[in-house]
Design a protein around this motif. Structure first.
Motif, PDB file in Angstrom:
ATOM      1  N   LEU A   1      54.280  10.623  19.240  1.00  0.00           N
ATOM      2  CA  LEU A   1      54.660  11.918  19.813  1.00  0.00           C
ATOM      3  C   LEU A   1      54.352  11.967  21.303  1.00  0.00           C
ATOM      4  O   LEU A   1      55.100  12.548  22.084  1.00  0.00           O
ATOM      5  CB  LEU A   1      53.937  13.052  19.087  1.00  0.00           C
ATOM      6  N   ARG A   2      53.214  11.319  21.695  1.00  0.00           N
ATOM      7  CA  ARG A   2      52.881  11.292  23.120  1.00  0.00           C
ATOM      8  C   ARG A   2      53.949  10.547  23.911  1.00  0.00           C
ATOM      9  O   ARG A   2      54.331  10.966  25.002  1.00  0.00           O
ATOM     10  CB  ARG A   2      51.525  10.620  23.321  1.00  0.00           C
TER      11      ARG A   2
ATOM     12  N   ASP B   1      47.942   9.686  11.134  1.00  0.00           N
ATOM     13  CA  ASP B   1      48.066  10.781  12.090  1.00  0.00           C
ATOM     14  C   ASP B   1      47.957  10.273  13.519  1.00  0.00           C
ATOM     15  O   ASP B   1      48.684  10.725  14.410  1.00  0.00           O
ATOM     16  CB  ASP B   1      46.973  11.826  11.835  1.00  0.00           C
ATOM     17  N   SER B   2      47.044   9.339  13.731  1.00  0.00           N
ATOM     18  CA  SER B   2      46.860   8.858  15.100  1.00  0.00           C
ATOM     19  C   SER B   2      48.072   8.036  15.557  1.00  0.00           C
ATOM     20  O   SER B   2      48.471   8.111  16.714  1.00  0.00           O
ATOM     21  CB  SER B   2      45.562   8.058  15.222  1.00  0.00           C
TER      22      SER B   2
ATOM     23  N   GLU C   1      51.062   8.671  14.567  1.00  0.00           N
ATOM     24  CA  GLU C   1      52.053   9.699  14.849  1.00  0.00           C
ATOM     25  C   GLU C   1      51.779  10.330  16.204  1.00  0.00           C
ATOM     26  O   GLU C   1      52.697  10.606  16.977  1.00  0.00           O
ATOM     27  CB  GLU C   1      51.994  10.749  13.751  1.00  0.00           C
ATOM     28  N   LEU C   2      50.490  10.531  16.487  1.00  0.00           N
ATOM     29  CA  LEU C   2      50.113  11.154  17.760  1.00  0.00           C
ATOM     30  C   LEU C   2      50.581  10.302  18.939  1.00  0.00           C
ATOM     31  O   LEU C   2      51.164  10.813  19.900  1.00  0.00           O
ATOM     32  CB  LEU C   2      48.599  11.330  17.814  1.00  0.00           C
ATOM     33  N   THR C   3      50.351   8.977  18.827  1.00  0.00           N
ATOM     34  CA  THR C   3      50.786   8.131  19.947  1.00  0.00           C
ATOM     35  C   THR C   3      52.305   8.163  20.072  1.00  0.00           C
ATOM     36  O   THR C   3      52.840   8.194  21.188  1.00  0.00           O
ATOM     37  CB  THR C   3      50.336   6.667  19.753  1.00  0.00           C
TER      38      THR C   3
END
Lengths: 278, 172
Positions: free
Chosen positions: A105-106, A98-99, A101-103
């Motif tokens: 997406l950021r 998830d993290s 993916e978060l980066t």
């Protein structure tokens, strides 16, 4: 009276008449859209509401099917997890993913922020091309919503394609994986220009051809490609995808390879149309 | 009149299925060509004129909503319908293989012409790849679908037939 005109309705004369009719339409449609546009508008006003309805039914069934599938998946997972001590490890892995993916997406968000001025309109995909040769699809917004030919279409932060035909209520979009699609792109960090060409032969892998005209450009796998500043139809800086397997060609002048599109074209449901033209 | 409306509804229905659910029923990226089934079957079951009309309408519908060149598919579907109509009365309805053969020839030539116009002339010469990956799978899938919907369509055709021109079923 009726007998007099019977010779007009034999199959031979019908065939000849309709052949002439079709040839006329083919000839005219090479030059102008004028003759066809009213016909097309009539047909789409009749057909499109049905397509929307059928799409909703399709979405509903696939939603339900997905829920059912998920339920059985969850049950299986539950059984598996009960016997396992390393449940927490798995969860940790998930969090790590998830993290990542978060980066990612950021990063995408930053890219989006860079060009915030565009006004966009959301649209739903209602029909795909009936043949197997082209990757074009129809969206449920048209000239009534301000859409014009040559407007760019994006989804999930990446380029989907370009509008090629507009009715009052629908528009046709040609995606970048289509065989006729050519997009001028550039490397995001060095602004090296490249040509992005869709190819039907790559339909199984979902990739697109990319060619750099300069042999000396330094490219690596995973480099981001965005639409270029010299493109006449595509707005600058829209993410197209990530590079893969770029090699120097046998002519020793150019480099070519593949591009993994940022958008998943497999089941595209909603897209955004940028209401601005270059 | 009732017959014409019934056929139009059938064509529109098949078109809707193909354009909206095409991406759900695809196998390996290939969707069947449902619209070509109608001119073949209706031409075979009702004669040349019917094949011409049905082919023209379904081809125009196919063209109007996606293609830039209008009339091309209509022309080919019309000839396919006419060709199928040439064998009207020569074979019985229960002989399914014959319409399937016409369908095979019609669909194959339609896709071949589409390949020549859109790909071969664009310098994409790898005909073997396009034949084995696109054309043949599509034809096979279409024939498979036809086998499934042949009986319902024959039934529908009989329902739509007006009393005056009912086909003689038993000769002996």
């Amino acid at each position: 009276m009726k007998k007099k005109y019977d010779f007009l309705f034999t199959s031979k004369s019908l065939l000849i008449g309709f052949t002439a009719f079709c040839l006329l339409f083919i000839g005219v449609s090479f030059f102008t859209d004028k003759l066809v546009t009213p016909l097309r508008t009539i047909v789409s006003t009749v057909i499109v509401p049905f397509q929307k309805g059928m799409n909703n039914i399709g979405l509903w069934t696939s939603d339900k099917a997905a829920t059912l599938q998920e339920i059985s998946e969850v049950m299986q997972k539950n059984v598996a997890l009960q016997g396992q001590v390393d449940a927490l490890v798995e969860e940790n892995n998930q969090l790590k993913q998830d993290s990542y993916e978060l980066t990612r997406l950021r990063d995408l968000y930053e890219l989006d922020e860079k060009y915030p001025g565009y006004t966009k309109v959301g649209a739903r995909v209602i029909a795909s091309s009936p043949d197997n040769w082209f990757s074009t699809f129809k969206i449920d917004k048209g000239s009534d919503d301000g859409i014009e030919v040559d407007m760019n279409v994006i989804a999930g932060g990446g380029l989907v394609g370009i509008v090629t035909q507009v009715d009052s209520t629908t528009a046709t979009v040609r995606s970048i994986v289509d065989d006729n699609s050519n997009v001028s792109g550039m490397l995001i960090n060095t602004s090296e220009l490249c040509m992005i060409k869709g190819d039907l032969k790559l339909m199984d892998s979902g990739l697109i051809h990319v060619t750099f005209s300069d042999k000396s450009s330094v490219v690596r796998d995973g480099d981001k490609i965005v639409t270029s500043n010299i493109s006449t139809k595509y707005l600058e800086g829209i993410l197209v995808g990530y590079l893969k397997d770029v090699k120097v060609d046998s002519n020793n002048l150019s480099q070519s390879g593949y591009l993994e599109p940022a958008v998943n074209f497999e089941h595209l449901q909603e897209v955004l149309v940028i209401l601005e033209k270059k | 009149m009732k017959r014409k409306i019934g056929e139009l509804i059938l064509i529109v229905f098949l078109y809707l299925i193909q354009s909206t659910y095409g991406r759900y029923i695809e196998i390996g990226g290939i969707t069947p060509n449902l619209l070509i089934i109608v001119p073949v079957l209706f031409g075979f079951l009702n004669g040349k004129n019917e094949g011409i009309y049905v082919g023209l309408v379904s081809g125009l519908l196919y063209d109007l909503l996606f293609n830039n060149i209008i009339g091309f598919t209509a022309l080919i579907f019309m000839y396919v319908g006419y060709f199928a109509g040439c064998y009207y009365k020569k074979y019985e309805e229960s002989e399914m293989l014959f319409p399937l053969l016409i369908l095979f020839i019609g669909n194959m030539s339609f896709e071949l012409i589409a390949y020549i116009g859109n790909f071969l002339l664009h310098n994409k010469l790898d005909i073997l790849y396009y034949m084995t990956r696109i054309v043949i799978p599509e034809v096979v899938y279409t024939i498979f679908v036809t086998i499934i919907i042949y009986k319902p369509l024959v039934f529908l055709n009989a329902k739509l037939e007006s009393k005056g021109r009912r086909r003689v079923k038993n000769f002996d």
